[in-house]
Write an enzyme that holds these catalytic residues in place. Structure first.
Site, short mmCIF file in Angstrom:
data_model
loop_
_atom_site.label_atom_id
_atom_site.label_comp_id
_atom_site.label_asym_id
_atom_site.label_seq_id
_atom_site.Cartn_x
_atom_site.Cartn_y
_atom_site.Cartn_z
CG ASN A 12 -1.81 -0.82 1.05
OD1 ASN A 12 -2.79 -1.18 0.43
ND2 ASN A 12 -2.40 -1.72 2.67
CG ASP A 14 1.45 3.13 4.48
OD1 ASP A 14 0.63 2.88 4.14
OD2 ASP A 14 2.30 2.79 6.08
CB THR A 250 2.92 3.49 11.64
OG1 THR A 250 1.73 4.61 12.17
CG2 THR A 250 2.15 3.59 10.17
CB ALA A 251 5.24 -0.19 10.25
CB ALA A 252 4.58 -1.29 16.43
N GLY A 253 3.90 -3.64 14.95
CA GLY A 253 4.04 -5.08 14.80
C GLY A 253 4.17 -5.20 13.70
CG ASP A 254 3.49 -4.51 9.59
OD1 ASP A 254 2.22 -5.08 10.00
OD2 ASP A 254 2.84 -3.39 9.01
CB SER A 284 10.27 0.32 14.27
OG SER A 284 8.91 0.12 15.17
N GLY A 289 6.48 7.32 9.54
CA GLY A 289 6.92 6.18 9.31
C GLY A 289 6.15 4.55 9.34
#
Length: 303
Positions: A12, A14, A250-254, A284, A289
């Site tokens: 995606n 963002d 954002t994107a911490a889980g990823d 992160s 971002g």
């Protein structure tokens, strides 16, 4: 060099606005900044695994537009094998509309676009990538039939299979969990999967054991700054999170998923891999971002 991790999932663009707080229903807020940057749970996890030491291939779909060109090139720049990132000229690339508040919370609306065109046949065309890999990662931002195909094929090939069930709004189909070696939801996703409240470490432990009883091999529930709980056939263990000052989650889980996977294929045991993923995720959230916030291996080695 062959990829030892294959990520099957979304790409995606963002579109991120920062504001003092998240808006309420019907409310218009003045924002503080805006940026468009590559993201998507699949692509983020691929970037995280690659930056943290793994050889990675991505299976996904982008539109025939400027966002698609940029999304694909962002992965190529990370050394990720993109032979299986196809271009669909009938749809736009996926986008995520993200608002980030000053206190680091975020709200996200996703428009799937070309991600919705990633079919089981699209994955089957690149079955050689799955056959050569050690580990397969899936999420839920592409069609469920495609995810099921990938999980089932991974199990048939004897690969390590990770499912990050995001986004999810209810229980998974009954035959899915037995295909998953590591199920990695956050607290909200664990609550949706089980129907149980997940509001504390203790309730997360109950949910993790419930998911194992439903068929998942092993379960890791991430709890943000409260750490993570890990459930296997020996019981449940809590892993405290490193303490940091968050800027953007954002994107911490990823980052956690990609770091955990990279550590596993590097030969770490599960506990070491969880701790490694947590360190990467903690770093992160100190940055703004999605992919821009994901650390490189050398940064963790210097901590």
């Amino acid at each position: 060099m062959r990829a030892n991790i294959v990520v099957i999932g979304s790409l995606n663009m963002d579109l991120v606005a920062r504001a003092e707080r998240l808006p309420g229903a019907g409310e218009t807020l003045m924002g503080e900044s805006f940026v468009a940057a590559p993201g998507g749970k699949g692509a983020n996890q691929a970037v995280a695994a690659a930056r943290l030491g793994a050889q990675v291939a991505m299976i996904g779909c982008v539109g025939d537009d400027v966002y698609g060109v940029r999304l694909r090139q962002a992965l190529v720049d990370e050394g990720i094998d993109c032979q299986a990132v196809s271009v669909n000229d009938d749809t736009t690339s996926g986008v995520a509309l993200i608002v980030v508040a000053a206190a680091s919370q975020n709200a996200i609306v996703i428009v799937a676009g070309s991600n919705g065109q990633l079919s089981p046949e699209s994955v089957q065309r690149f079955d050689a990538l799955l056959q050569a890999a050690d580990l397969i990662i899936c999420q839920l931002e592409v069609p469920v039939a495609t995810v099921f195909h990938a999980l089932a094929r991974g199990r048939a090939l004897g690969k390590v299979v990770i499912l990050n069930p995001a986004p999810v709004t209810g229980p998974l189909p009954a035959d899915w969990l037995a295909l998953v070696d590591y199920l990695i939801p956050n607290e909200g996703e664990a609550e949706a999967l089980t129907g149980l409240p997940v509001v504390s470490r203790e309730s997360a432990e109950v949910a993790a054991l419930t998911l194992r009883a439903l068929g998942a091999g092993k379960v890791i529930i991430t709890l943000g700054d409260e750490g993570a709980v890990f459930a296997d056939n020996r019981g449940v263990k809590h892993f405290p999170a490193p303490k940091v000052q968050p800027v953007d989650t954002t994107a911490a889980g990823d980052t956690f998923v990609g770091g955990f996977a990279a550590a596993l294929v590097a030969g770490c045991d599960e506990h070491q891999a969880i701790a490694f993923g947590q360190r990467a995720a903690a770093l992160s959230v100190t940055r703004a971002g999605a992919q821009a916030s994901i650390p490189h291996l050398y940064e963790l080695e210097s901590l």
